[in-house]
Design a protein around this motif. Sequence first.
Motif, PDB file in Angstrom:
ATOM      1  N   ALA A 183      40.821 -21.761  18.127  1.00 17.32           N
ATOM      2  CA  ALA A 183      40.556 -21.116  19.418  1.00 17.32           C
ATOM      3  C   ALA A 183      40.309 -22.128  20.530  1.00 17.32           C
ATOM      4  O   ALA A 183      39.576 -23.088  20.354  1.00 17.32           O
ATOM      5  CB  ALA A 183      39.352 -20.191  19.297  1.00 17.32           C
TER       6      ALA A 183
ATOM      7  N   ASP B  21      44.457 -18.318  20.802  1.00 15.86           N
ATOM      8  CA  ASP B  21      44.503 -18.683  19.386  1.00 15.86           C
ATOM      9  C   ASP B  21      45.769 -19.496  19.137  1.00 15.86           C
ATOM     10  O   ASP B  21      46.865 -18.952  19.131  1.00 15.86           O
ATOM     11  CB  ASP B  21      44.474 -17.445  18.498  1.00 15.86           C
ATOM     12  CG  ASP B  21      44.229 -17.795  17.046  1.00 15.86           C
ATOM     13  OD1 ASP B  21      44.610 -18.910  16.617  1.00 15.86           O
ATOM     14  OD2 ASP B  21      43.660 -16.958  16.325  1.00 15.86           O
TER      15      ASP B  21
ATOM     16  N   TYR C 262      39.791 -16.322  24.598  1.00 17.16           N
ATOM     17  CA  TYR C 262      40.317 -17.541  23.986  1.00 17.16           C
ATOM     18  C   TYR C 262      41.774 -17.387  23.594  1.00 17.16           C
ATOM     19  O   TYR C 262      42.252 -16.294  23.310  1.00 17.16           O
ATOM     20  CB  TYR C 262      39.478 -17.971  22.784  1.00 17.16           C
ATOM     21  CG  TYR C 262      39.539 -17.075  21.566  1.00 17.16           C
ATOM     22  CD1 TYR C 262      40.492 -17.276  20.570  1.00 17.16           C
ATOM     23  CD2 TYR C 262      38.622 -16.055  21.391  1.00 17.16           C
ATOM     24  CE1 TYR C 262      40.530 -16.479  19.437  1.00 17.16           C
ATOM     25  CE2 TYR C 262      38.649 -15.254  20.265  1.00 17.16           C
ATOM     26  CZ  TYR C 262      39.604 -15.459  19.295  1.00 17.16           C
ATOM     27  OH  TYR C 262      39.647 -14.667  18.178  1.00 17.16           O
TER      28      TYR C 262
ATOM     29  N   TRP D 161      42.652 -13.541  23.003  1.00 20.27           N
ATOM     30  CA  TRP D 161      41.699 -12.622  22.401  1.00 20.27           C
ATOM     31  C   TRP D 161      40.433 -12.561  23.226  1.00 20.27           C
ATOM     32  O   TRP D 161      40.108 -13.511  23.933  1.00 20.27           O
ATOM     33  CB  TRP D 161      41.378 -13.079  20.984  1.00 20.27           C
ATOM     34  CG  TRP D 161      42.585 -13.093  20.099  1.00 20.27           C
ATOM     35  CD1 TRP D 161      43.597 -14.018  20.094  1.00 20.27           C
ATOM     36  CD2 TRP D 161      42.938 -12.121  19.127  1.00 20.27           C
ATOM     37  NE1 TRP D 161      44.546 -13.671  19.174  1.00 20.27           N
ATOM     38  CE2 TRP D 161      44.169 -12.514  18.562  1.00 20.27           C
ATOM     39  CE3 TRP D 161      42.329 -10.953  18.673  1.00 20.27           C
ATOM     40  CZ2 TRP D 161      44.795 -11.783  17.561  1.00 20.27           C
ATOM     41  CZ3 TRP D 161      42.959 -10.222  17.676  1.00 20.27           C
ATOM     42  CH2 TRP D 161      44.181 -10.641  17.136  1.00 20.27           C
TER      43      TRP D 161
ATOM     44  N   ARG E 276      42.660  -8.436  20.587  1.00 20.82           N
ATOM     45  CA  ARG E 276      43.820  -9.078  21.220  1.00 20.82           C
ATOM     46  C   ARG E 276      44.073  -8.438  22.582  1.00 20.82           C
ATOM     47  O   ARG E 276      44.159  -7.220  22.692  1.00 20.82           O
ATOM     48  CB  ARG E 276      45.049  -8.927  20.318  1.00 20.82           C
ATOM     49  CG  ARG E 276      46.268  -9.637  20.843  1.00 20.82           C
ATOM     50  CD  ARG E 276      47.395  -9.545  19.833  1.00 20.82           C
ATOM     51  NE  ARG E 276      48.624 -10.051  20.386  1.00 20.82           N
ATOM     52  CZ  ARG E 276      49.629 -10.473  19.660  1.00 20.82           C
ATOM     53  NH1 ARG E 276      49.543 -10.429  18.340  1.00 20.82           N
ATOM     54  NH2 ARG E 276      50.714 -10.926  20.229  1.00 20.82           N
TER      55      ARG E 276
ATOM     56  N   LEU F 129      37.299 -19.088  14.347  1.00 22.18           N
ATOM     57  CA  LEU F 129      37.622 -19.671  15.656  1.00 22.18           C
ATOM     58  C   LEU F 129      38.163 -21.087  15.557  1.00 22.18           C
ATOM     59  O   LEU F 129      38.180 -21.812  16.543  1.00 22.18           O
ATOM     60  CB  LEU F 129      36.369 -19.641  16.540  1.00 22.18           C
ATOM     61  CG  LEU F 129      35.781 -18.253  16.793  1.00 22.18           C
ATOM     62  CD1 LEU F 129      34.461 -18.359  17.546  1.00 22.18           C
ATOM     63  CD2 LEU F 129      36.775 -17.381  17.551  1.00 22.18           C
TER      64      LEU F 129
ATOM     65  N   CYS G 210      34.508 -13.849  12.821  1.00 21.43           N
ATOM     66  CA  CYS G 210      35.831 -14.308  13.234  1.00 21.43           C
ATOM     67  C   CYS G 210      35.996 -15.788  12.896  1.00 21.43           C
ATOM     68  O   CYS G 210      35.019 -16.524  12.802  1.00 21.43           O
ATOM     69  CB  CYS G 210      36.061 -14.058  14.713  1.00 21.43           C
ATOM     70  SG  CYS G 210      34.811 -14.737  15.797  1.00 21.43           S
TER      71      CYS G 210
ATOM     72  N   ARG H  24      46.781 -20.788  16.526  1.00 21.46           N
ATOM     73  CA  ARG H  24      47.387 -20.526  15.212  1.00 21.46           C
ATOM     74  C   ARG H  24      48.189 -19.234  15.206  1.00 21.46           C
ATOM     75  O   ARG H  24      48.890 -18.953  14.245  1.00 21.46           O
ATOM     76  CB  ARG H  24      46.307 -20.483  14.129  1.00 21.46           C
ATOM     77  CG  ARG H  24      45.584 -21.822  13.982  1.00 21.46           C
ATOM     78  CD  ARG H  24      44.393 -21.707  13.093  1.00 21.46           C
ATOM     79  NE  ARG H  24      43.522 -20.658  13.633  1.00 21.46           N
ATOM     80  CZ  ARG H  24      42.563 -20.059  12.969  1.00 21.46           C
ATOM     81  NH1 ARG H  24      42.321 -20.391  11.727  1.00 21.46           N
ATOM     82  NH2 ARG H  24      41.819 -19.131  13.522  1.00 21.46           N
ATOM     83  N   GLN H  25      48.088 -18.449  16.257  1.00 24.23           N
ATOM     84  CA  GLN H  25      48.809 -17.185  16.347  1.00 24.23           C
ATOM     85  C   GLN H  25      49.698 -17.166  17.586  1.00 24.23           C
ATOM     86  O   GLN H  25      49.634 -16.254  18.414  1.00 24.23           O
ATOM     87  CB  GLN H  25      47.832 -16.010  16.354  1.00 24.23           C
ATOM     88  CG  GLN H  25      47.094 -15.865  15.052  1.00 24.23           C
ATOM     89  CD  GLN H  25      46.291 -14.577  15.004  1.00 24.23           C
ATOM     90  OE1 GLN H  25      46.573 -13.621  15.717  1.00 24.23           O
ATOM     91  NE2 GLN H  25      45.297 -14.545  14.151  1.00 24.23           N
TER      92      GLN H  25
END
Length: 161
Positions: free
Chosen positions: A111, A126, A124, A134, A145, A108, A106, A128-129
Amino acid sequence: MKFFRRQPRADQRHLASPEGPFWAAYSRLVDEGLIDDRASRGLPESALEEIATDQGVRLDPEYADFLRCMGAGSGNTLASQVVFYPAILGIRESAVSLCNEVGISCDLAGAIFVASHQGYIYFYVDTRQEGTVWCLTEDSPAPVRVADSFSDFFYDYVKSA
């Protein structure tokens, strides 16, 4: 029995936005008697900066509101989980070690690790998303997720604890 108030205490008004997603989740948990507002202890900005430095990532706004509102603890709420300061320091390093040990693949980089259960389950955000949450476990080949936001995760995490 209700333990919480719908509005932030006078000493918390500057810490968490009463209109923000975290505060809505927190208020629901107070109304449901799962958090005792009188026991919630927030963190100063210097502790948030320390956590961000430890994680190496800018804090998610909802997670930052959690830390400001109850990041130093909240009585028996989540007392057996690694979610509060200072126990949260070093959680990223432990999660990365787990990934390396068991071969979880993955990225991270964005994260922010927000919780751990007994050192083999990590959660964590994310960044960036869009702040999705997650889960990493020692028996998963990849992160899973679990929530669309930190506030959604927090609500479900407290309810299931």
